[in-house]
Scaffold this motif. Structure first.
Motif, PDB file in Angstrom:
ATOM      1  N   ASN A   5      11.693   4.811  -3.039  1.00  0.00           N
ATOM      2  CA  ASN A   5      10.475   4.031  -2.900  1.00  0.00           C
ATOM      3  C   ASN A   5      10.636   2.649  -3.541  1.00  0.00           C
ATOM      4  O   ASN A   5      10.260   1.635  -2.945  1.00  0.00           O
ATOM      5  N   ASN A   6      11.217   2.608  -4.737  1.00  0.00           N
ATOM      6  CA  ASN A   6      11.424   1.327  -5.413  1.00  0.00           C
ATOM      7  C   ASN A   6      12.371   0.426  -4.630  1.00  0.00           C
ATOM      8  O   ASN A   6      12.116  -0.764  -4.457  1.00  0.00           O
ATOM      9  N   LYS A   7      13.461   0.996  -4.135  1.00  0.00           N
ATOM     10  CA  LYS A   7      14.426   0.209  -3.354  1.00  0.00           C
ATOM     11  C   LYS A   7      13.806  -0.280  -2.048  1.00  0.00           C
ATOM     12  O   LYS A   7      14.041  -1.413  -1.622  1.00  0.00           O
ATOM     13  N   LYS A  60       2.569   6.888  -6.817  1.00  0.00           N
ATOM     14  CA  LYS A  60       1.742   7.953  -7.404  1.00  0.00           C
ATOM     15  C   LYS A  60       2.249   9.328  -6.981  1.00  0.00           C
ATOM     16  O   LYS A  60       2.369  10.240  -7.791  1.00  0.00           O
ATOM     17  N   GLN A  61       2.555   9.456  -5.703  1.00  0.00           N
ATOM     18  CA  GLN A  61       2.987  10.743  -5.156  1.00  0.00           C
ATOM     19  C   GLN A  61       4.309  11.214  -5.762  1.00  0.00           C
ATOM     20  O   GLN A  61       4.487  12.401  -6.002  1.00  0.00           O
ATOM     21  N   TYR A  62       5.218  10.306  -6.012  1.00  0.00           N
ATOM     22  CA  TYR A  62       6.549  10.669  -6.487  1.00  0.00           C
ATOM     23  C   TYR A  62       6.810  10.250  -7.929  1.00  0.00           C
ATOM     24  O   TYR A  62       7.958  10.065  -8.323  1.00  0.00           O
ATOM     25  N   LYS A 113       0.834  -1.206   0.000  1.00  0.00           N
ATOM     26  CA  LYS A 113       0.000   0.000   0.000  1.00  0.00           C
ATOM     27  C   LYS A 113       0.872   1.261   0.000  1.00  0.00           C
ATOM     28  O   LYS A 113       0.644   2.190  -0.773  1.00  0.00           O
ATOM     29  N   LYS A 114       1.890   1.293   0.869  1.00  0.00           N
ATOM     30  CA  LYS A 114       2.803   2.437   0.935  1.00  0.00           C
ATOM     31  C   LYS A 114       3.524   2.620  -0.402  1.00  0.00           C
ATOM     32  O   LYS A 114       3.701   3.735  -0.883  1.00  0.00           O
ATOM     33  N   PHE A 115       3.939   1.509  -0.994  1.00  0.00           N
ATOM     34  CA  PHE A 115       4.630   1.567  -2.278  1.00  0.00           C
ATOM     35  C   PHE A 115       3.743   2.234  -3.335  1.00  0.00           C
ATOM     36  O   PHE A 115       4.195   3.125  -4.060  1.00  0.00           O
ATOM     37  N   PHE A 151       4.658  13.515 -13.174  1.00  0.00           N
ATOM     38  CA  PHE A 151       3.807  14.570 -12.617  1.00  0.00           C
ATOM     39  C   PHE A 151       4.586  15.853 -12.314  1.00  0.00           C
ATOM     40  O   PHE A 151       3.998  16.847 -11.898  1.00  0.00           O
ATOM     41  N   PHE A 152       5.900  15.824 -12.523  1.00  0.00           N
ATOM     42  CA  PHE A 152       6.739  16.964 -12.143  1.00  0.00           C
ATOM     43  C   PHE A 152       7.573  17.498 -13.308  1.00  0.00           C
ATOM     44  O   PHE A 152       8.571  18.174 -13.096  1.00  0.00           O
TER      45      PHE A 152
END
Length: 176
Positions: free
Chosen positions: A54-56, A29-31, A22-24, A35-36
């Motif tokens: 996040n991936n690591k 989405k957030q990072y 869930k955190k992943f 989107f940037f």
């Protein structure tokens, strides 16, 4: 950065995998760099670093083979480049398995190959059983007891690494 802190979950040898996933997804989405694209170069670099983190974190926390050494390293029990001496009784057991493997070089015998594999399987089963008992409720232990348990877990980790090399030798002979 500590992956457990990044995901805001308790340090554990068996983190809640549903929560990790869930955190992943939330952080994915957030990072997400797409989107940037209209942000500054600095912001894009920051997001890329967070996306990589996040991936690591996910790859480590969702894989028991990566998680165990990660926790040991976080707790300063496993040190990169450390010279670790395995217990003599374990090395004696491994010597018997190694001798059986060496015999296969001179005489390919399916029975001996199966016996070597069976011995390795039994050793691995015993190690996994002991590891399972040691890692249960680890986070609830006091510091002194936790340190003692971590040292035992470290020993099992090194034994499993040794056993992996044995298995690779057995597999090499199995493919001949």
């Amino acid at each position: 950065m500590d992956y457990f802190k990044f995901y805001d979950i308790p340090l554990s040898f068996s983190p809640d995998q549903a929560l990790v996933k869930k955190k992943f997804y939330v952080f994915s989405k957030q990072y997400h760099p797409d989107f940037f694209v209209n942000e500054s170069e600095e912001k894009q670099q920051e997001i890329l670093e967070l996306s990589t983190l996040n991936n690591k974190a996910f790859q480590t926390l969702s894989n028991p083979d990566k998680l165990l050494p990660y926790v040991l390293t976080l707790k300063d029990v496993l040190i990169d480049g450390e010279k670790y001496n395995l217990p003599q009784d374990f090395l004696m057991d491994m010597m018997d398995v190694n001798e059986a493997i060496m015999e296969l070089e001179f005489e390919q015998d399916v029975t001996k190959l199966l016996e070597a594999r069976k011995n390795a399987d039994q050793i691995e089963t015993n190690l996994n059983s002991e590891l399972g008992l040691l890692t249960v409720d680890f986070e609830n232990l006091n510091d002194d007891l936790a340190r003692e348990i971590l040292l035992k877990i470290k020993d099992i980790w090194y034994r499993k690494k040794y056993l992996l090399r044995i298995r690779e030798s057995i597999d090499k002979f199995a493919t001949r």
